[in-house]
Design an enzyme around this catalytic site. Structure first.
Site, mmCIF file in Angstrom:
data_model
loop_
_atom_site.group_PDB
_atom_site.id
_atom_site.type_symbol
_atom_site.label_atom_id
_atom_site.label_comp_id
_atom_site.label_asym_id
_atom_site.label_seq_id
_atom_site.Cartn_x
_atom_site.Cartn_y
_atom_site.Cartn_z
ATOM 1 N N LYS A 106 31.467 34.400 37.376
ATOM 2 C CA LYS A 106 32.151 33.124 37.633
ATOM 3 C C LYS A 106 31.217 31.955 37.336
ATOM 4 C CE LYS A 106 35.136 35.273 41.085
ATOM 5 N NZ LYS A 106 35.370 35.529 42.508
ATOM 6 N N GLN A 122 32.995 34.460 48.369
ATOM 7 C CA GLN A 122 33.235 35.763 47.741
ATOM 8 C C GLN A 122 33.590 36.816 48.805
ATOM 9 O OE1 GLN A 122 33.318 36.364 44.335
ATOM 10 N NE2 GLN A 122 34.110 38.351 44.964
ATOM 11 N N ASP A 179 40.332 28.834 45.531
ATOM 12 C CA ASP A 179 40.746 30.243 45.548
ATOM 13 C C ASP A 179 42.161 30.371 46.105
ATOM 14 O OD1 ASP A 179 39.221 32.160 44.381
ATOM 15 O OD2 ASP A 179 37.883 32.463 46.081
#
Ligand code: NAP
Length: 300
Positions: free
Chosen positions: A54, A98, A121
């Site tokens: 990412k 994460q 997200d």
């Protein structure tokens, strides 16, 4: 092969090119460079690899990436304090935590602590809630479901009234994809491990989304002729013919399904590249929103 191959790699590359141009434009016109902070707790090798990918993708399109690495024994308070700090930073437009987090941490509380405006997200409960409400839209749709929808759009499939079957009901893939399909006026069946006679349900699908994490479980004769098939699954199987001894396959038996489907994604090279492209797109959107907000504050 009768099915059209939905080339996620090519579509994602195109999207990343568009993002890079817009990032340049934003910086030239407003002096703002989008920034994404990736918070990693512990040393899970798969998570480390995802964060690396990412961050690299950010740098390639001109988005600043900030890596925050915390030890595995980080406390809930310390992690939430870090999220608050990132919420307040003007150079951070998107925050991703994460997952999975180490088991002593309360994932739901951490995700709820991320500011709604920086929730690139799309996991904040308010964003998910808006997705489930008629007439409302989330600020951000999480990256994998957004990528799935974009791939479907690229095929030109007619959503309205289509029978869509989603295999899997997870918070990060199955459920949000199902809600997005409802928003597009599909008739949606959500299947899971307790679904009876799965092949029969799948056979009704004009649009099939597979997100169960079971290697090649969906057989060719489950697919309705002409259906559009998006395979989200990523499963490692043994393959002594490869250097590493293994390879990645999807939830769908691609070789058989491609002879029946109208269009299908490969694994790898389908949904995976789209996930990262949509995360970058959400970060750019957040940076643009911060410019609009500044303009409103100035004008008021
Ligand atoms: P997950 O949280 O494990 O959820 C799996 C879902 O599949 C659950 O709802 C489960 O049902 C259902 N399921 C499991 N076995 C089943 C069976 N035999 N029949 C019917 N349903 C079954 O997985 P996830 O995080 O959603 O991920 C799904 C897959 O997508 C994985 O392979 C993952 O690696 C992949 N993935 C790929 C990307 C990408 O960018 N390409 C991103 C995210 C995930 P229950 O709810 O009843 O347990």
């Amino acid at each position: 092969m009768t099915a059209t191959l939905i080339d996620g790699k090519e579509i994602a590359a195109r999207i990343r090119g568009e993002i890079a141009a817009q990032v340049k434009d934003l910086e030239a016109k407003h002096g703002i460079r989008p920034g994404l902070a990736a918070v990693l707790v512990g040393e899970n090798p798969a998570s480390q690899q995802y964060v690396r990918m990412k961050r690299k993708a950010c740098e390639e399109v001109g988005i600043q990436s900030f890596g925050i690495e915390l030890p595995a024994d980080t406390s809930q308070d310390k992690l939430e304090a870090m999220v608050s700090e990132l919420n307040a930073r003007p150079d951070v437009h998107g925050i991703l935590v994460q997952l999975p987090l180490p088991s002593h941490l309360d994932e739901a509380r951490v995700l709820a602590a991320v500011s709604l405006e920086k929730d690139v997200d799309g996991f904040h409960p308010t964003n998910i809630g808006r997705l489930a409400q008629k007439g409302r839209n989330p600020l951000f749709v999480s990256a994998t479901p957004a990528g799935v929808m974009r791939l479907l759009e690229e095929t030109g499939v007619k959503f309205e009234g289509a029978n869509a079957v989603v295999l899997g009901r997870s918070n990060i893939v199955g459920m949000p994809v199902a809600l997005l399909l409802v928003k597009r006026d599909c008739t949606v069946s959500i299947c899971h491990s307790r679904t009876r006679d799965l092949p029969e349900v799948v056979r009704r699908a004009d649009i099939l989304i597979a997100a169960i994490g079971r290697a090649r479980m969906v057989k060719g004769d489950w697919i309705k002729p002409g259906a559009v098939v998006i395979d989200v699954g990523t499963n490692k199987i043994d393959d002594p013919t490869t250097k590493s001894g293994s390879r990645t396959v999807g939830d769908v038996d691609f070789e058989a399904a491609k002879e029946v489907a109208g269009a299908i994604t490969p694994v790898p090279g389908g949904v995976g590249p789209m996930t990262i492209a949509m995360l970058l797109s959400n970060t750019l959107k957040s940076a643009k929103m911060s410019v609009a907000e500044k303009a409103t504050i100035k004008g008021s």
